[in-house]
Design a protein around this motif. Sequence first.
Motif, PDB file in Angstrom:
ATOM      1  N   ALA A 197      -1.843  -7.419  -0.503  1.00 47.36           N
ATOM      2  CA  ALA A 197      -2.911  -6.676   0.179  1.00 47.36           C
ATOM      3  C   ALA A 197      -3.602  -7.521   1.253  1.00 47.36           C
ATOM      4  CB  ALA A 197      -3.932  -6.177  -0.845  1.00 47.36           C
ATOM      5  N   GLU A 209      -1.341  -7.689   4.189  1.00 47.04           N
ATOM      6  CA  GLU A 209      -1.328  -6.375   4.837  1.00 47.04           C
ATOM      7  C   GLU A 209      -2.552  -6.206   5.720  1.00 47.04           C
ATOM      8  OE1 GLU A 209       0.963  -3.082   2.210  1.00 47.04           O
ATOM      9  OE2 GLU A 209      -0.910  -3.830   1.346  1.00 47.04           O
ATOM     10  N   THR A 240       0.825  -1.199   0.000  1.00 43.68           N
ATOM     11  CA  THR A 240       0.000   0.000   0.000  1.00 43.68           C
ATOM     12  C   THR A 240       0.862   1.254   0.000  1.00 43.68           C
ATOM     13  OG1 THR A 240      -1.718  -1.167   1.223  1.00 43.68           O
ATOM     14  CG2 THR A 240      -1.817   1.240   1.241  1.00 43.68           C
ATOM     15  N   GLY A 241       0.509   2.192  -0.878  1.00 44.32           N
ATOM     16  CA  GLY A 241       1.251   3.443  -0.951  1.00 44.32           C
ATOM     17  C   GLY A 241       2.632   3.311  -1.530  1.00 44.32           C
ATOM     18  N   ASP A 297       0.327 -10.191  -4.902  1.00 49.02           N
ATOM     19  CA  ASP A 297      -0.386  -9.065  -4.293  1.00 49.02           C
ATOM     20  C   ASP A 297      -0.376  -9.251  -2.772  1.00 49.02           C
ATOM     21  OD1 ASP A 297      -2.064  -7.090  -3.416  1.00 49.02           O
ATOM     22  OD2 ASP A 297      -3.766  -7.659  -4.690  1.00 49.02           O
TER      23      ASP A 297
END
Length: 507
Positions: free
Chosen positions: A338, A341, A297-298, A336
Amino acid sequence: MRRARIRTAACVTALTAAALAATAPAAGTGTGPTPTPTAPRIRWGDCPQKPVPAGMRCATLSVPLDHEHPGKGTTRVALARIPATGPARGRLGSLLLNYGGPGAPGIASLAADPVLFAKLGERYDLVAFDPRGVGLSEPVSCGGVQEADPGTAPGDPAAQLAALRAEVRQCERHSGRVLPYIGTVHVARDLDLVRQALGDRKLNYLGFSYGTRLGAVYAALFPQHTGRMVLDGVDTLTEPLTEQALASARGQQRALDNFLTWCAHQEHCVYGTNTRTAREKVTALVARLDEHPLTGTGGAPFTGDDAVLAIGSALYAKTSWPDLAAALARAERDADPAGLEGLLEPPATAPAGTPSKVPADNAEAALTAVNCADDPDRSEEKADPASIAREIDGLGEQFRQASEIFGPRQLMTVLSCYGRPAGSDFTRRIDHPGAPRMLLVGTRGDPATPYEWTEETARRLGSAVIVDYKGDGHTGYSSSACVRGYADGFLTDGRLPAGTRACPAGE
Protein backbone atom coordinates in the motif's frame (compact mmCIF):
# COMPACT_ATOMS: atom_id res chain seq x y z
CA MET A 1 9.41 6.14 -22.13
CA ARG A 2 11.33 8.13 -19.58
CA ARG A 3 9.22 10.94 -18.18
CA ALA A 4 11.00 13.93 -16.75
CA ARG A 5 9.20 16.73 -14.98
CA ILE A 6 9.36 19.37 -12.29
CA ARG A 7 7.18 18.77 -9.24
CA THR A 8 5.28 21.56 -7.52
CA ALA A 9 2.09 21.09 -5.50
CA ALA A 10 0.91 18.87 -8.33
CA CYS A 11 2.99 16.47 -10.44
CA VAL A 12 4.14 18.42 -13.48
CA THR A 13 7.59 18.19 -16.06
CA ALA A 14 13.72 17.46 -20.30
CA LEU A 15 15.63 18.09 -22.44
CA THR A 16 18.04 21.17 -23.02
CA ALA A 17 18.73 24.69 -24.08
CA ALA A 18 20.60 25.73 -27.19
CA ALA A 19 20.77 27.66 -30.41
CA LEU A 20 21.65 26.95 -34.04
CA ALA A 21 23.78 28.93 -36.43
CA ALA A 22 21.59 31.04 -38.70
CA THR A 23 22.75 28.99 -41.67
CA ALA A 24 21.74 25.64 -40.19
CA PRO A 25 18.69 24.00 -41.74
CA ALA A 26 15.44 23.98 -39.84
CA ALA A 27 13.40 20.86 -39.22
CA GLY A 28 11.37 19.66 -42.16
CA THR A 29 12.28 20.01 -45.79
CA GLY A 30 13.13 23.71 -45.86
CA THR A 31 16.56 25.28 -45.50
CA GLY A 32 15.67 27.84 -42.82
CA PRO A 33 12.99 28.78 -40.32
CA THR A 34 9.55 28.84 -41.84
CA PRO A 35 8.25 32.44 -42.00
CA THR A 36 6.06 33.00 -38.97
CA PRO A 37 2.69 34.61 -39.70
CA THR A 38 1.60 37.55 -37.62
CA ALA A 39 -0.44 36.42 -34.62
CA PRO A 40 -3.59 38.20 -33.49
CA ARG A 41 -3.87 39.72 -30.04
CA ILE A 42 -5.16 37.39 -27.36
CA ARG A 43 -8.62 37.86 -25.87
CA TRP A 44 -8.54 36.74 -22.24
CA GLY A 45 -11.59 35.31 -20.47
CA ASP A 46 -12.69 32.83 -17.82
CA CYS A 47 -10.74 29.60 -17.43
CA PRO A 48 -12.55 26.35 -18.27
CA GLN A 49 -11.12 24.45 -15.31
CA LYS A 50 -11.76 25.27 -11.66
CA PRO A 51 -10.50 26.39 -9.27
CA VAL A 52 -7.88 28.84 -10.49
CA PRO A 53 -5.86 31.49 -8.61
CA ALA A 54 -7.24 35.00 -8.29
CA GLY A 55 -6.63 37.02 -11.43
CA MET A 56 -5.85 34.04 -13.64
CA ARG A 57 -7.43 34.35 -17.09
CA CYS A 58 -7.42 31.97 -20.04
CA ALA A 59 -7.58 32.09 -23.82
CA THR A 60 -6.91 30.09 -26.95
CA LEU A 61 -4.77 31.03 -29.92
CA SER A 62 -5.19 29.59 -33.43
CA VAL A 63 -1.92 28.47 -35.01
CA PRO A 64 -1.15 26.62 -38.26
CA LEU A 65 -1.54 22.87 -37.97
CA ASP A 66 1.55 22.54 -40.19
CA HIS A 67 3.77 25.63 -40.11
CA GLU A 68 5.48 24.61 -43.36
CA HIS A 69 2.11 24.20 -45.11
CA PRO A 70 -0.34 26.67 -43.53
CA GLY A 71 -3.07 25.70 -45.99
CA LYS A 72 -3.72 22.51 -44.03
CA GLY A 73 -5.74 24.44 -41.48
CA THR A 74 -5.25 25.44 -37.87
CA THR A 75 -5.14 23.99 -34.37
CA ARG A 76 -5.67 25.66 -31.00
CA VAL A 77 -3.17 26.35 -28.22
CA ALA A 78 -4.65 26.98 -24.77
CA LEU A 79 -3.05 29.72 -22.64
CA ALA A 80 -3.37 31.08 -19.10
CA ARG A 81 -2.01 34.30 -17.59
CA ILE A 82 -1.61 35.73 -14.11
CA PRO A 83 -0.87 39.46 -14.47
CA ALA A 84 2.20 40.94 -12.80
CA THR A 85 1.52 42.13 -9.26
CA GLY A 86 4.13 44.89 -9.01
CA PRO A 87 4.02 48.54 -10.11
CA ALA A 88 3.40 49.03 -13.82
CA ARG A 89 6.68 50.88 -14.37
CA GLY A 90 8.70 47.86 -13.22
CA ARG A 91 7.01 45.29 -15.41
CA LEU A 92 9.06 43.30 -17.92
CA GLY A 93 6.37 41.75 -20.11
CA SER A 94 5.56 38.04 -20.14
CA LEU A 95 7.45 35.05 -18.77
CA LEU A 96 6.53 31.80 -20.52
CA LEU A 97 6.64 28.72 -18.28
CA ASN A 98 6.99 25.11 -19.38
CA TYR A 99 6.84 22.44 -16.69
CA GLY A 100 8.15 19.57 -18.79
CA GLY A 101 6.85 16.15 -19.74
CA PRO A 102 6.47 16.05 -22.64
CA GLY A 103 2.79 15.81 -21.84
CA ALA A 104 2.51 17.95 -18.69
CA PRO A 105 -0.33 20.50 -18.93
CA GLY A 106 1.03 23.95 -18.17
CA ILE A 107 -2.30 25.55 -17.31
CA ALA A 108 -3.20 22.99 -14.63
CA SER A 109 0.34 23.19 -13.25
CA LEU A 110 0.30 26.97 -12.90
CA ALA A 111 -3.16 26.85 -11.35
CA ALA A 112 -1.96 24.28 -8.80
CA ASP A 113 1.02 26.26 -7.51
CA PRO A 114 1.64 29.85 -8.66
CA VAL A 115 3.32 30.70 -5.34
CA LEU A 116 6.62 29.14 -6.42
CA PHE A 117 7.02 31.95 -8.98
CA ALA A 118 5.70 34.78 -6.78
CA LYS A 119 8.91 36.83 -6.99
CA LEU A 120 9.01 36.56 -10.77
CA GLY A 121 5.29 37.34 -10.83
CA GLU A 122 5.93 40.79 -9.39
CA ARG A 123 7.52 41.96 -12.63
CA TYR A 124 6.31 39.45 -15.20
CA ASP A 125 2.92 38.31 -16.37
CA LEU A 126 3.20 34.57 -15.70
CA VAL A 127 2.00 32.76 -18.82
CA ALA A 128 1.48 29.00 -19.00
CA PHE A 129 0.35 27.01 -22.01
CA ASP A 130 -0.71 23.51 -22.93
CA PRO A 131 1.44 22.52 -25.93
CA ARG A 132 -0.44 21.22 -28.95
CA GLY A 133 -1.78 17.75 -28.25
CA VAL A 134 -1.68 18.27 -24.47
CA GLY A 135 -4.36 19.18 -21.95
CA LEU A 136 -6.76 21.77 -23.37
CA SER A 137 -4.89 22.06 -26.70
CA GLU A 138 -6.62 19.42 -28.83
CA PRO A 139 -5.35 16.54 -26.65
CA VAL A 140 -4.12 13.30 -28.18
CA SER A 141 -5.13 9.91 -26.82
CA CYS A 142 -4.52 6.24 -27.43
CA GLY A 143 -7.93 5.20 -26.18
CA GLY A 144 -6.82 4.00 -22.78
CA VAL A 145 -4.19 1.53 -21.62
CA GLN A 146 -1.32 1.14 -24.04
CA GLU A 147 -1.22 -2.25 -25.73
CA ALA A 148 2.55 -2.52 -26.01
CA ASP A 149 3.90 -2.64 -22.45
CA PRO A 150 7.46 -1.22 -22.44
CA GLY A 151 8.04 -2.42 -18.89
CA THR A 152 8.49 -6.10 -19.69
CA ALA A 153 10.83 -7.80 -22.12
CA PRO A 154 9.14 -9.26 -25.19
CA GLY A 155 9.29 -13.01 -25.52
CA ASP A 156 8.60 -12.75 -29.23
CA PRO A 157 9.95 -9.75 -31.22
CA ALA A 158 7.31 -10.20 -33.92
CA ALA A 159 4.54 -10.11 -31.32
CA GLN A 160 6.07 -7.03 -29.70
CA LEU A 161 6.24 -5.22 -33.03
CA ALA A 162 2.63 -6.16 -33.77
CA ALA A 163 1.60 -4.74 -30.38
CA LEU A 164 3.50 -1.51 -31.04
CA ARG A 165 1.80 -1.11 -34.42
CA ALA A 166 -1.59 -1.83 -32.87
CA GLU A 167 -0.94 0.91 -30.31
CA VAL A 168 -0.11 3.38 -33.08
CA ARG A 169 -3.40 2.57 -34.82
CA GLN A 170 -5.23 3.16 -31.55
CA CYS A 171 -3.50 6.52 -31.14
CA GLU A 172 -4.39 7.53 -34.70
CA ARG A 173 -8.04 6.61 -34.17
CA HIS A 174 -8.40 8.55 -30.94
CA SER A 175 -6.15 11.57 -31.56
CA GLY A 176 -7.45 13.17 -34.73
CA ARG A 177 -5.51 15.35 -37.10
CA VAL A 178 -3.04 16.90 -34.65
CA LEU A 179 -1.05 13.70 -33.97
CA PRO A 180 1.34 13.96 -37.00
CA TYR A 181 2.17 17.57 -36.03
CA ILE A 182 2.88 17.21 -32.33
CA GLY A 183 6.71 17.40 -32.24
CA THR A 184 8.85 20.00 -30.47
CA VAL A 185 9.68 21.97 -33.63
CA HIS A 186 5.96 22.62 -34.21
CA VAL A 187 5.52 23.70 -30.57
CA ALA A 188 8.50 26.06 -30.78
CA ARG A 189 6.94 27.76 -33.79
CA ASP A 190 3.67 27.99 -31.88
CA LEU A 191 5.61 29.73 -29.10
CA ASP A 192 6.80 32.45 -31.44
CA LEU A 193 3.20 33.17 -32.39
CA VAL A 194 2.33 33.28 -28.69
CA ARG A 195 5.17 35.76 -28.15
CA GLN A 196 3.84 38.00 -30.89
CA ALA A 197 0.27 37.74 -29.65
CA LEU A 198 1.40 38.76 -26.17
CA GLY A 199 3.09 41.81 -27.64
CA ASP A 200 6.61 40.88 -26.50
CA ARG A 201 9.65 41.78 -28.56
CA LYS A 202 11.56 38.78 -27.20
CA LEU A 203 10.60 35.52 -25.50
CA ASN A 204 11.53 35.36 -21.82
CA TYR A 205 11.31 31.77 -20.71
CA LEU A 206 11.70 29.42 -17.76
CA GLY A 207 11.68 25.75 -18.77
CA PHE A 208 12.06 22.59 -16.74
CA SER A 209 13.15 19.16 -17.94
CA TYR A 210 11.47 18.62 -21.34
CA GLY A 211 10.93 22.38 -21.31
CA THR A 212 14.68 22.76 -21.81
CA ARG A 213 14.42 20.82 -25.08
CA LEU A 214 11.68 23.18 -26.18
CA GLY A 215 13.80 26.17 -25.17
CA ALA A 216 16.71 24.81 -27.17
CA VAL A 217 14.64 24.42 -30.30
CA TYR A 218 13.06 27.86 -29.93
CA ALA A 219 16.47 29.52 -29.55
CA ALA A 220 17.70 27.60 -32.59
CA LEU A 221 14.81 28.71 -34.76
CA PHE A 222 14.44 32.26 -33.45
CA PRO A 223 17.74 33.45 -31.91
CA GLN A 224 16.87 37.07 -32.66
CA HIS A 225 13.69 36.73 -30.58
CA THR A 226 15.28 34.85 -27.66
CA GLY A 227 15.32 36.92 -24.48
CA ARG A 228 16.27 35.85 -20.97
CA MET A 229 16.11 32.05 -20.79
CA VAL A 230 16.62 29.74 -17.80
CA LEU A 231 16.68 25.97 -18.34
CA ASP A 232 16.57 23.68 -15.31
CA GLY A 233 17.11 19.91 -15.55
CA VAL A 234 19.15 19.96 -18.75
CA ASP A 235 19.14 16.94 -21.04
CA THR A 236 21.45 16.00 -23.86
CA LEU A 237 21.16 17.63 -27.26
CA THR A 238 23.05 14.94 -29.11
CA GLU A 239 22.74 11.47 -27.62
CA PRO A 240 20.48 8.95 -29.36
CA LEU A 241 17.61 7.35 -27.51
CA THR A 242 19.68 4.33 -26.48
CA GLU A 243 22.32 6.51 -24.82
CA GLN A 244 19.65 8.62 -23.16
CA ALA A 245 18.02 5.51 -21.72
CA LEU A 246 21.37 4.19 -20.45
CA ALA A 247 22.19 7.52 -18.83
CA SER A 248 18.74 7.60 -17.24
CA ALA A 249 19.24 4.12 -15.79
CA ARG A 250 22.58 5.23 -14.31
CA GLY A 251 21.03 8.44 -13.00
CA GLN A 252 18.16 6.58 -11.35
CA GLN A 253 20.57 4.10 -9.77
CA ARG A 254 22.76 6.95 -8.49
CA ALA A 255 19.68 8.59 -6.97
CA LEU A 256 18.64 5.29 -5.36
CA ASP A 257 22.13 4.85 -3.91
CA ASN A 258 21.93 8.38 -2.48
CA PHE A 259 18.56 7.53 -0.94
CA LEU A 260 19.89 4.31 0.61
CA THR A 261 22.86 6.22 2.09
CA TRP A 262 20.39 8.69 3.60
CA CYS A 263 18.18 5.86 4.86
CA ALA A 264 21.15 4.17 6.55
CA HIS A 265 21.51 7.24 8.78
CA GLN A 266 17.86 7.25 9.82
CA GLU A 267 16.36 5.37 12.72
CA HIS A 268 14.54 2.17 11.83
CA CYS A 269 15.69 1.98 8.18
CA VAL A 270 14.44 -1.41 7.06
CA TYR A 271 17.75 -2.11 5.31
CA GLY A 272 19.98 -1.27 8.25
CA THR A 273 23.20 0.73 8.02
CA ASN A 274 25.08 -1.19 5.31
CA THR A 275 24.41 0.58 2.00
CA ARG A 276 25.94 -2.21 -0.11
CA THR A 277 23.65 -4.88 1.28
CA ALA A 278 20.75 -2.39 1.16
CA ARG A 279 21.17 -2.14 -2.60
CA GLU A 280 21.16 -5.93 -2.87
CA LYS A 281 18.00 -6.15 -0.77
CA VAL A 282 16.09 -3.64 -2.91
CA THR A 283 17.12 -5.58 -6.01
CA ALA A 284 15.95 -8.79 -4.35
CA LEU A 285 12.59 -7.19 -3.47
CA VAL A 286 11.96 -6.25 -7.09
CA ALA A 287 12.94 -9.73 -8.31
CA ARG A 288 10.71 -11.33 -5.68
CA LEU A 289 7.73 -9.22 -6.70
CA ASP A 290 8.31 -10.10 -10.35
CA GLU A 291 8.06 -13.77 -9.45
CA HIS A 292 5.45 -13.53 -6.67
CA PRO A 293 3.44 -10.28 -6.84
CA LEU A 294 1.76 -8.97 -3.71
CA THR A 295 -1.95 -8.28 -3.61
CA GLY A 296 -2.60 -4.61 -4.13
CA THR A 297 -5.64 -2.38 -3.95
CA GLY A 298 -8.79 -4.03 -5.24
CA GLY A 299 -7.02 -7.36 -5.49
CA ALA A 300 -4.79 -6.32 -8.39
CA PRO A 301 -1.27 -7.83 -8.43
CA PHE A 302 1.54 -5.50 -7.37
CA THR A 303 4.60 -6.52 -9.40
CA GLY A 304 8.28 -5.70 -9.55
CA ASP A 305 7.54 -3.28 -12.38
CA ASP A 306 5.09 -1.48 -10.10
CA ALA A 307 7.72 -1.29 -7.37
CA VAL A 308 10.31 0.13 -9.77
CA LEU A 309 7.86 2.80 -10.92
CA ALA A 310 7.03 3.72 -7.32
CA ILE A 311 10.69 3.92 -6.26
CA GLY A 312 11.62 5.94 -9.35
CA SER A 313 8.75 8.35 -8.76
CA ALA A 314 9.81 8.98 -5.14
CA LEU A 315 13.40 9.68 -6.21
CA TYR A 316 12.28 12.79 -8.13
CA ALA A 317 12.04 14.85 -4.94
CA LYS A 318 14.04 14.43 -1.73
CA THR A 319 10.95 15.43 0.24
CA SER A 320 9.47 12.06 -0.80
CA TRP A 321 12.33 10.04 0.68
CA PRO A 322 10.73 9.54 4.16
CA ASP A 323 7.60 8.21 2.46
CA LEU A 324 9.71 5.87 0.32
CA ALA A 325 11.55 4.57 3.39
CA ALA A 326 8.25 3.87 5.15
CA ALA A 327 6.77 2.24 2.03
CA LEU A 328 9.73 -0.10 1.59
CA ALA A 329 9.60 -1.06 5.27
CA ARG A 330 5.90 -1.87 4.94
CA ALA A 331 6.51 -4.01 1.85
CA GLU A 332 9.46 -5.88 3.39
CA ARG A 333 8.09 -6.43 6.90
CA ASP A 334 4.36 -6.79 6.27
CA ALA A 335 4.22 -7.88 2.60
CA ASP A 336 1.94 -4.87 2.15
CA PRO A 337 2.39 -2.79 -1.04
CA ALA A 338 0.00 0.00 0.00
CA GLY A 339 2.81 2.45 0.79
CA LEU A 340 4.46 1.89 -2.57
CA GLU A 341 1.09 2.14 -4.30
CA GLY A 342 0.67 5.55 -2.70
CA LEU A 343 3.84 6.76 -4.41
CA LEU A 344 2.51 5.93 -7.85
CA GLU A 345 0.69 8.51 -9.92
CA PRO A 346 -2.84 7.39 -10.78
CA PRO A 347 -2.47 5.84 -14.26
CA ALA A 348 -5.81 6.79 -15.73
CA THR A 349 -7.20 9.91 -14.10
CA ALA A 350 -7.04 13.48 -15.32
CA PRO A 351 -5.76 16.21 -12.94
CA ALA A 352 -8.32 17.53 -10.48
CA GLY A 353 -10.45 20.26 -11.99
CA THR A 354 -9.53 19.33 -15.56
CA PRO A 355 -12.46 19.52 -18.00
CA SER A 356 -13.80 16.10 -18.96
CA LYS A 357 -12.84 16.56 -22.60
CA VAL A 358 -9.19 15.85 -21.69
CA PRO A 359 -8.63 12.07 -22.09
CA ALA A 360 -7.33 10.31 -19.00
CA ASP A 361 -4.36 8.89 -20.95
CA ASN A 362 -3.43 12.20 -22.57
CA ALA A 363 -0.17 12.70 -20.65
CA GLU A 364 1.17 9.26 -21.57
CA ALA A 365 -0.01 9.46 -25.17
CA ALA A 366 1.62 12.88 -25.65
CA LEU A 367 4.83 11.76 -23.92
CA THR A 368 5.42 8.99 -26.43
CA ALA A 369 4.19 10.95 -29.45
CA VAL A 370 6.50 13.92 -28.83
CA ASN A 371 9.56 11.85 -27.95
CA CYS A 372 9.09 9.77 -31.11
CA ALA A 373 8.54 12.88 -33.24
CA ASP A 374 11.94 14.07 -31.98
CA ASP A 375 13.74 10.74 -32.55
CA PRO A 376 15.14 10.01 -36.04
CA ASP A 377 16.51 6.53 -35.26
CA ARG A 378 13.41 4.33 -35.04
CA SER A 379 10.32 4.46 -37.20
CA GLU A 380 7.86 2.32 -39.11
CA GLU A 381 10.22 2.40 -42.08
CA LYS A 382 12.97 0.76 -39.97
CA ALA A 383 10.72 -1.61 -38.02
CA ASP A 384 11.02 -5.38 -38.30
CA PRO A 385 11.31 -8.19 -35.73
CA ALA A 386 15.02 -8.59 -36.42
CA SER A 387 15.65 -4.95 -35.46
CA ILE A 388 13.84 -5.45 -32.16
CA ALA A 389 15.73 -8.67 -31.45
CA ARG A 390 19.06 -6.92 -32.14
CA GLU A 391 18.15 -4.07 -29.79
CA ILE A 392 17.29 -6.40 -26.91
CA ASP A 393 20.02 -8.99 -27.40
CA GLY A 394 22.77 -6.47 -28.09
CA LEU A 395 22.03 -4.03 -25.27
CA GLY A 396 20.72 -6.18 -22.46
CA GLU A 397 23.97 -6.62 -20.56
CA GLN A 398 24.87 -2.92 -20.87
CA PHE A 399 21.57 -1.90 -19.30
CA ARG A 400 21.87 -4.48 -16.51
CA GLN A 401 25.32 -3.14 -15.67
CA ALA A 402 23.94 0.38 -15.54
CA SER A 403 21.29 -0.72 -13.03
CA GLU A 404 19.89 -4.14 -12.19
CA ILE A 405 16.65 -2.46 -11.10
CA PHE A 406 16.15 0.33 -13.60
CA GLY A 407 18.23 -0.93 -16.55
CA PRO A 408 15.88 -3.61 -17.94
CA ARG A 409 12.92 -1.23 -17.81
CA GLN A 410 14.84 1.58 -19.49
CA LEU A 411 16.00 -0.82 -22.21
CA MET A 412 12.43 -1.46 -23.26
CA THR A 413 11.80 2.26 -23.83
CA VAL A 414 14.10 2.23 -26.86
CA LEU A 415 11.49 0.18 -28.71
CA SER A 416 8.67 2.68 -28.25
CA CYS A 417 9.02 4.50 -31.57
CA TYR A 418 8.96 1.46 -33.85
CA GLY A 419 5.73 1.58 -35.83
CA ARG A 420 5.54 5.40 -35.87
CA PRO A 421 6.53 7.90 -38.57
CA ALA A 422 10.17 8.94 -38.81
CA GLY A 423 11.14 11.69 -36.35
CA SER A 424 13.16 14.87 -36.81
CA ASP A 425 16.92 15.13 -36.21
CA PHE A 426 16.68 18.89 -35.61
CA THR A 427 17.59 18.80 -31.91
CA ARG A 428 20.74 16.78 -32.54
CA ARG A 429 21.99 19.36 -35.03
CA ILE A 430 21.79 22.23 -32.54
CA ASP A 431 25.40 23.31 -32.07
CA HIS A 432 26.17 27.01 -32.00
CA PRO A 433 28.82 28.58 -29.72
CA GLY A 434 27.34 32.00 -30.50
CA ALA A 435 23.97 31.25 -28.90
CA PRO A 436 22.26 33.94 -26.81
CA ARG A 437 23.56 33.81 -23.24
CA MET A 438 21.34 31.77 -20.95
CA LEU A 439 21.40 30.09 -17.56
CA LEU A 440 21.54 26.30 -17.21
CA VAL A 441 20.81 24.51 -13.92
CA GLY A 442 22.12 20.99 -13.30
CA THR A 443 21.49 18.89 -10.18
CA ARG A 444 24.15 16.40 -9.11
CA GLY A 445 21.66 13.82 -7.82
CA ASP A 446 19.09 14.22 -10.61
CA PRO A 447 17.57 10.82 -11.49
CA ALA A 448 16.22 11.94 -14.88
CA THR A 449 18.68 14.40 -16.41
CA PRO A 450 22.26 13.65 -15.28
CA TYR A 451 24.50 16.60 -14.47
CA GLU A 452 26.92 15.59 -17.22
CA TRP A 453 24.33 16.65 -19.77
CA THR A 454 24.33 20.17 -18.36
CA GLU A 455 28.09 20.39 -18.92
CA GLU A 456 27.82 18.87 -22.39
CA THR A 457 25.16 21.36 -23.46
CA ALA A 458 27.11 24.28 -22.04
CA ARG A 459 30.12 23.24 -24.12
CA ARG A 460 27.99 23.13 -27.26
CA LEU A 461 26.49 26.53 -26.55
CA GLY A 462 29.72 28.24 -25.62
CA SER A 463 27.94 31.13 -23.90
CA ALA A 464 25.84 29.31 -21.29
CA VAL A 465 26.38 29.78 -17.56
CA ILE A 466 25.92 26.77 -15.26
CA VAL A 467 24.48 26.67 -11.77
CA ASP A 468 25.82 23.46 -10.21
CA TYR A 469 23.29 22.36 -7.57
CA LYS A 470 24.84 19.77 -5.25
CA GLY A 471 21.47 18.40 -4.10
CA ASP A 472 19.16 15.54 -5.00
CA GLY A 473 15.93 15.28 -6.97
CA HIS A 474 14.86 16.33 -10.44
CA THR A 475 15.55 20.04 -11.17
CA GLY A 476 16.71 22.59 -8.60
CA TYR A 477 14.46 25.66 -8.75
CA SER A 478 11.70 24.37 -6.50
CA SER A 479 14.03 22.89 -3.86
CA SER A 480 16.92 25.37 -3.61
CA ALA A 481 16.72 29.02 -2.60
CA CYS A 482 20.24 29.42 -3.97
CA VAL A 483 19.18 28.19 -7.43
CA ARG A 484 16.11 30.44 -7.34
CA GLY A 485 18.33 33.39 -6.46
CA TYR A 486 20.47 32.93 -9.57
CA ALA A 487 17.49 32.21 -11.83
CA ASP A 488 15.32 35.04 -10.55
CA GLY A 489 18.24 37.48 -10.63
CA PHE A 490 18.91 36.76 -14.29
CA LEU A 491 15.27 36.83 -15.33
CA THR A 492 14.39 40.04 -13.50
CA ASP A 493 17.64 42.04 -13.57
CA GLY A 494 19.67 40.42 -16.34
CA ARG A 495 22.43 39.44 -13.89
CA LEU A 496 24.37 36.53 -15.35
CA PRO A 497 27.67 35.55 -13.70
CA ALA A 498 30.55 34.12 -15.69
CA GLY A 499 31.59 30.49 -15.54
CA THR A 500 30.01 27.99 -13.14
CA ARG A 501 28.37 28.83 -9.82
CA ALA A 502 27.72 26.25 -7.10
CA CYS A 503 24.67 25.88 -4.85
CA PRO A 504 25.15 23.60 -1.83
CA ALA A 505 22.60 20.89 -1.07
CA GLY A 506 19.81 22.18 1.13
CA GLU A 507 20.39 25.86 0.36
